[in-house]
Write an enzyme that holds these catalytic residues in place. Structure first.
Site, PDB file in Angstrom:
ATOM      1  CG  ASN A   1      -1.817   1.172   1.339  1.00 16.72           C
ATOM      2  OD1 ASN A   1      -2.411   1.570   0.324  1.00 16.72           O
ATOM      3  ND2 ASN A   1      -1.966   1.766   2.513  1.00 16.72           N
TER       4      ASN A   1
ATOM      5  CB  SER B   1       4.684   5.361   4.434  1.00 18.91           C
ATOM      6  OG  SER B   1       4.926   6.442   5.313  1.00 18.91           O
TER       7      SER B   1
HETATM    8  C1  GAR Z   1      -2.669   8.895  -3.016  1.00 18.20           C
HETATM    9  O1  GAR Z   1      -2.236  10.062  -2.364  1.00 18.20           O
HETATM   10  C2  GAR Z   1      -2.535   7.704  -2.085  1.00 18.20           C
HETATM   11  O2  GAR Z   1      -1.417   7.767  -1.249  1.00 18.20           O
HETATM   12  C3  GAR Z   1      -3.798   7.850  -1.290  1.00 18.20           C
HETATM   13  O3  GAR Z   1      -4.775   8.204  -2.214  1.00 18.20           O
HETATM   14  C4  GAR Z   1      -4.163   8.938  -3.278  1.00 18.20           C
HETATM   15  C5  GAR Z   1      -4.522   8.251  -4.565  1.00 18.20           C
HETATM   16  O4  GAR Z   1      -4.092   8.965  -5.665  1.00 18.20           O
HETATM   17  N1  GAR Z   1      -4.120   6.621  -0.628  1.00 18.20           N
HETATM   18  C6  GAR Z   1      -4.705   6.550   0.562  1.00 18.20           C
HETATM   19  O5  GAR Z   1      -5.041   7.532   1.187  1.00 18.20           O
HETATM   20  C7  GAR Z   1      -4.925   5.143   1.064  1.00 18.20           C
HETATM   21  N2  GAR Z   1      -5.267   5.154   2.436  1.00 18.20           N
HETATM   22  P1  GAR Z   1      -4.118   8.319  -7.111  1.00 18.20           P
HETATM   23  O6  GAR Z   1      -5.484   7.666  -7.289  1.00 18.20           O
HETATM   24  O7  GAR Z   1      -3.931   9.496  -8.027  1.00 18.20           O
HETATM   25  O8  GAR Z   1      -3.007   7.323  -7.195  1.00 18.20           O
END
Ligand code: GAR
Length: 220
Positions: free
Chosen positions: A111, A140
């Protein structure tokens, strides 16, 4: 004979910019992997279009169509196992996974989370950083265990919080860092550099006692 590429199942819920970073890293020969399938729990996730543009198989498995978390996870498991994915990559996947799902993919499930874990598990990480006047923020990449956002961390990208930052500007800058570190970790897995000895995460057969740090475009 050509070495078998690491096969990936990528789970998304939204924009899919991390998915795009993985697609681009593969195209640029920086990542020896192959995306077998992209699964979204949201029909409107624009990451699905990114996958379709690359002729990657996509599935929409809407959590709300299932009577329970377990049944939803079981539907995803069927798809992931049918393509024989080596690694399940959560890329902006915004559902909590059930214990059996996590156990089934133990040590094969990663993740990316937009904070310097263990700080700010869960949602709204960027706003919490602003509210607490933190000097640093980041992202992370970790293996998933049974506790939310708590598994062994491989790498953290760290960046300063600017006086002018708000949650939106922070989120955008953190994403840029995410796009660097996520393909990097997947490549480490593809190269067989990350392994587990019981629950101890090893890098190059040595215990990884603290996460790698990505700062100013350098690994330390
Ligand atoms: C990212 O910032 C990821 O780290 C976060 O959602 C965003 C997705 O962006 N994930 C979480 O918060 C998981 N708990 P993306 O769809 O453009 O890759």
């Amino acid at each position: 004979m050509e070495k078998k590429k690491l096969s990936l199942a990528i789970l998304i819920s939204g924009g899919g910019s991390n998915l795009q970073a993985i697609i681009d890293a593969i195209k640029n020969n920086k990542l020896d992997a192959q995306i077998e399938v992209v699964i979204s729990n949201q029909v409107s996730a624009s990451g699905l279009d990114r996958a379709a543009r690359e002729n990657i198989t996509t599935y929409v498995i809407e959590h709300k169509s299932y009577p329970s978390r377990g049944a939803f996870d079981q539907a995803m498991t069927q798809v992931i196992d049918a393509v024989k994915a080596d690694l399940v990559v959560l890329a902006g996947f915004m559902r909590i996974l059930s214990k059996p799902f996590i156990e089934h993919y133990q040590h094969r499930l990663i993740n990316i989370h937009p904070s310097l874990l263990p700080k700010y598990k869960g949602l709204n990480t960027h706003q919490q950083v602003i509210d607490n006047n933190d000097k640093f923020h980041g992202a992370s990449v970790h293996f998933v265990n049974q506790e939310l956002d708590s598994g062994p961390i491989v790498i953290q990208a760290e960046m300063p919080v600017l006086a002018t930052d708000n949650a939106e500007t922070l989120a955008a800058r953190v994403l840029i860092e995410e796009h660097q570190i996520y393909p990097m970790v997947i490549q480490m897995i593809a190269e067989g550099r990350l392994s587990f000895d019981k629950n101890q995460l090893n890098l190059d057969n040595e215990p990884l006692t603290r996460p790698l740090c990505w700062k100013d475009n350098q690994l330390t």
